[in-house]
Design a protein around this motif. Structure first.
Motif, PDB file in Angstrom:
ATOM      1  N   GLU A 213     -28.105 -44.074  -6.595  1.00 33.40           N
ATOM      2  CA  GLU A 213     -26.856 -43.550  -6.053  1.00 33.40           C
ATOM      3  C   GLU A 213     -25.607 -44.006  -6.794  1.00 33.40           C
ATOM      4  N   ASN A 214     -25.766 -44.692  -7.929  1.00 35.66           N
ATOM      5  CA  ASN A 214     -24.601 -45.056  -8.740  1.00 35.66           C
ATOM      6  C   ASN A 214     -24.971 -44.942 -10.210  1.00 35.66           C
ATOM      7  N   TYR A 215     -23.969 -44.914 -11.064  1.00 36.65           N
ATOM      8  CA  TYR A 215     -24.210 -44.667 -12.479  1.00 36.65           C
ATOM      9  C   TYR A 215     -24.957 -45.811 -13.159  1.00 36.65           C
ATOM     10  N   LYS A 216     -24.713 -47.035 -12.717  1.00 37.57           N
ATOM     11  CA  LYS A 216     -25.415 -48.170 -13.313  1.00 37.57           C
ATOM     12  C   LYS A 216     -26.918 -48.069 -13.067  1.00 37.57           C
ATOM     13  N   ALA A 217     -27.296 -47.775 -11.823  1.00 33.74           N
ATOM     14  CA  ALA A 217     -28.713 -47.650 -11.486  1.00 33.74           C
ATOM     15  C   ALA A 217     -29.328 -46.432 -12.168  1.00 33.74           C
ATOM     16  N   LEU A 218     -28.568 -45.336 -12.230  1.00 30.64           N
ATOM     17  CA  LEU A 218     -29.040 -44.123 -12.901  1.00 30.64           C
ATOM     18  C   LEU A 218     -29.291 -44.387 -14.380  1.00 30.64           C
ATOM     19  N   ALA A 219     -28.336 -45.087 -15.017  1.00 33.49           N
ATOM     20  CA  ALA A 219     -28.468 -45.386 -16.440  1.00 33.49           C
ATOM     21  C   ALA A 219     -29.636 -46.330 -16.705  1.00 33.49           C
ATOM     22  N   LYS A 220     -29.787 -47.351 -15.861  1.00 36.65           N
ATOM     23  CA  LYS A 220     -30.876 -48.308 -16.047  1.00 36.65           C
ATOM     24  C   LYS A 220     -32.238 -47.631 -15.929  1.00 36.65           C
ATOM     25  N   GLY A 224     -34.886 -46.905 -19.189  1.00 35.03           N
ATOM     26  CA  GLY A 224     -36.294 -47.295 -19.171  1.00 35.03           C
ATOM     27  C   GLY A 224     -37.219 -46.113 -19.408  1.00 35.03           C
ATOM     28  N   ASN A 225     -36.897 -44.960 -18.826  1.00 31.48           N
ATOM     29  CA  ASN A 225     -37.707 -43.759 -19.054  1.00 31.48           C
ATOM     30  C   ASN A 225     -37.714 -43.377 -20.524  1.00 31.48           C
ATOM     31  N   GLY A 226     -36.525 -43.395 -21.141  1.00 31.41           N
ATOM     32  CA  GLY A 226     -36.432 -43.035 -22.551  1.00 31.41           C
ATOM     33  C   GLY A 226     -37.188 -43.992 -23.443  1.00 31.41           C
ATOM     34  N   LYS A 227     -37.034 -45.295 -23.179  1.00 37.64           N
ATOM     35  CA  LYS A 227     -37.733 -46.298 -23.993  1.00 37.64           C
ATOM     36  C   LYS A 227     -39.244 -46.156 -23.870  1.00 37.64           C
ATOM     37  N   TRP A 228     -39.699 -45.913 -22.649  1.00 36.20           N
ATOM     38  CA  TRP A 228     -41.143 -45.841 -22.459  1.00 36.20           C
ATOM     39  C   TRP A 228     -41.751 -44.530 -22.925  1.00 36.20           C
ATOM     40  N   ASN A 229     -40.932 -43.523 -23.195  1.00 31.06           N
ATOM     41  CA  ASN A 229     -41.459 -42.337 -23.876  1.00 31.06           C
ATOM     42  C   ASN A 229     -41.989 -42.720 -25.257  1.00 31.06           C
ATOM     43  N   VAL A 308     -24.189 -39.589 -18.333  1.00 33.02           N
ATOM     44  CA  VAL A 308     -24.896 -40.853 -18.113  1.00 33.02           C
ATOM     45  C   VAL A 308     -26.403 -40.651 -18.233  1.00 33.02           C
ATOM     46  N   LEU A 309     -26.919 -39.593 -17.624  1.00 31.89           N
ATOM     47  CA  LEU A 309     -28.352 -39.300 -17.672  1.00 31.89           C
ATOM     48  C   LEU A 309     -28.825 -39.089 -19.103  1.00 31.89           C
ATOM     49  N   HIS A 310     -28.153 -38.211 -19.833  1.00 30.41           N
ATOM     50  CA  HIS A 310     -28.592 -37.860 -21.186  1.00 30.41           C
ATOM     51  C   HIS A 310     -28.456 -39.020 -22.168  1.00 30.41           C
ATOM     52  N   VAL A 311     -27.301 -39.675 -22.152  1.00 31.76           N
ATOM     53  CA  VAL A 311     -27.044 -40.732 -23.131  1.00 31.76           C
ATOM     54  C   VAL A 311     -27.945 -41.940 -22.873  1.00 31.76           C
ATOM     55  N   SER A 312     -28.090 -42.351 -21.615  1.00 33.74           N
ATOM     56  CA  SER A 312     -28.934 -43.507 -21.324  1.00 33.74           C
ATOM     57  C   SER A 312     -30.391 -43.219 -21.676  1.00 33.74           C
ATOM     58  N   TYR A 313     -30.836 -42.018 -21.403  1.00 32.58           N
ATOM     59  CA  TYR A 313     -32.220 -41.621 -21.714  1.00 32.58           C
ATOM     60  C   TYR A 313     -32.438 -41.622 -23.228  1.00 32.58           C
ATOM     61  N   GLY A 314     -31.526 -40.967 -23.956  1.00 34.94           N
ATOM     62  CA  GLY A 314     -31.651 -40.905 -25.412  1.00 34.94           C
ATOM     63  C   GLY A 314     -31.508 -42.267 -26.056  1.00 34.94           C
ATOM     64  N   TRP A 315     -30.571 -43.087 -25.559  1.00 30.52           N
ATOM     65  CA  TRP A 315     -30.383 -44.429 -26.091  1.00 30.52           C
ATOM     66  C   TRP A 315     -31.618 -45.282 -25.845  1.00 30.52           C
ATOM     67  N   GLY A 316     -32.244 -45.115 -24.693  1.00 26.12           N
ATOM     68  CA  GLY A 316     -33.472 -45.843 -24.411  1.00 26.12           C
ATOM     69  C   GLY A 316     -34.572 -45.497 -25.404  1.00 26.12           C
TER      70      GLY A 316
END
Length: 328
Positions: A213-220, A224-229, A308-316
């Motif tokens: 429910e917040n951007y920090k938790a969404l990004a975290k 993790g999803n992106g890294k584990w891909n 936040v969703l796209h950048v955190s996922y791609g950065w991961g």
């Protein structure tokens, strides 16, 4: 007999709602067992679960000292007494016919795994959380994931969330890969497909996933999803363990970073990075504006949620690549 396995860890905020939705199922309780596999929670999760296990004999708690979900599932499968096994997530609630509909669909479609649409919701509804909820249900946020975007009829798919299997499926295709902190369900489903198995998603029921429910938790979470891909492909040595859509955010982040790095020695390359960014913002701006008008949501929260969703996922995913030489 249906054995339902729920991996849990520090779920005090969600676990009661999850179990309450389980208790409301129309599936006969004398043909049901619920196995909560806890990764040694440090909050009130075990205390809350104990209140239910004391009252309902078909609910029990087992320890998962390795903490992560694939270990929980493998422990639960070994403990399970049922000839049908189902996985649930503690961050979700389930329609009253969820168990009965999926068990019936196993036989009806002669499938190896059956699932249903997973709707997204939030516990606390504010302009920000409603925007996050919308983005996590939108194809520009989560791609062409069928179980998130919805279906009109039963169809064969590559993966489903919170699967329902005949027990012998694990003898045929193997158990969960305990190396995978994330993507363990997708990897198992891809393995089933490669082995000639059949996975079906049905429209007869659904579950509701309770999102961050917040951007920090969404990004975290999405970092993790992106890294584990990346790590999933590394450990399985199989690109087909995932789908192309899982790597789109990585391509976007690289389209910004690589031209910028080249631009340090050849400035015209900066134009490519700028064009990619402008095209991205224009596209998302248009999508966010349409959603804001059509669903009466806040434009800026929508735009920020997408970014936040796209950048955190791609950065991961990028961090996952950088860490590969140091990964055992």
């Amino acid at each position: 007999m249906l054995s339902v396995i729920v991996p849990i860890y520090n779920e005090e905020k969600y676990i009661a709602k999850c179990i309450d939705s389980i208790l409301e199922q129309d599936y006969p309780k004398n043909d049901l067992e619920i196995i909560l596999a806890d990764g040694m929670s440090k909050d009130r999760t075990r205390e809350i679960v104990a209140e239910y296990t004391a009252k309902y004999p078909f609910i029990r708690l087992i320890d998962n000292p390795n903490r992560i979900a694939p270990w929980a599932m493998n422990l639960g499968i070994k403990e399970a007494k049922g000839d049908v096994v189902m996985r649930l997530d503690a961050h979700a609630t389930y329609e009253k016919n969820y168990f009965s509909a999926l068990v019936a669909a196993l036989a009806k479609y002669n499938a190896d795994n059956v699932g249903a649409v997973c709707r997204t919701d939030v516990l606390n509804k504010t302009p920000k959380t409603l925007a996050i909820r919308e983005v996590l249900s939108n194809k520009f946020g989560v791609g062409n994931s069928t179980f998130r975007t919805g279906i009109t009829g039963a169809q064969e798919v590559e993966t489903v969330p919170f699967g329902c299997w005949r027990r012998d499926v694990f003898d045929k295709f193997g158990m969960y890969d305990v190396r995978l902190v994330r993507n363990q369900d997708i990897e198992l489903n891809k393995r089933i497909i490669r082995g000639g198995g059949k996975i079906v998603i049905v429209p007869d029921t659904y579950c509701t996933y309770l999102a961050r429910e917040n951007y920090k938790a969404l990004a975290k979470n999405n970092f993790g999803n992106g890294k584990w891909n990346i790590l999933t492909v590394y450990y399985t040595k199989e690109m087909r363990s995932l789908s192309v859509r899982h790597f789109v955010p990585l391509a976007f982040v690289l389209s910004l970073i690589l031209p910028t790095l080249v631009g340090l020695v050849w400035w015209p390359a900066l134009c490519a990075s700028a064009l990619a960014l402008v095209a991205y913002l224009l596209t998302l701006g248009s999508v966010s504006a349409n959603l804001a008008i059509g669903k009466k949501l806040n434009f800026f929260y929508l735009l920020a949620s997408f970014i936040v969703l796209h950048v955190s996922y791609g950065w991961g995913s990028l961090v996952g690549i950088v860490k590969l030489p140091f990964t055992k």
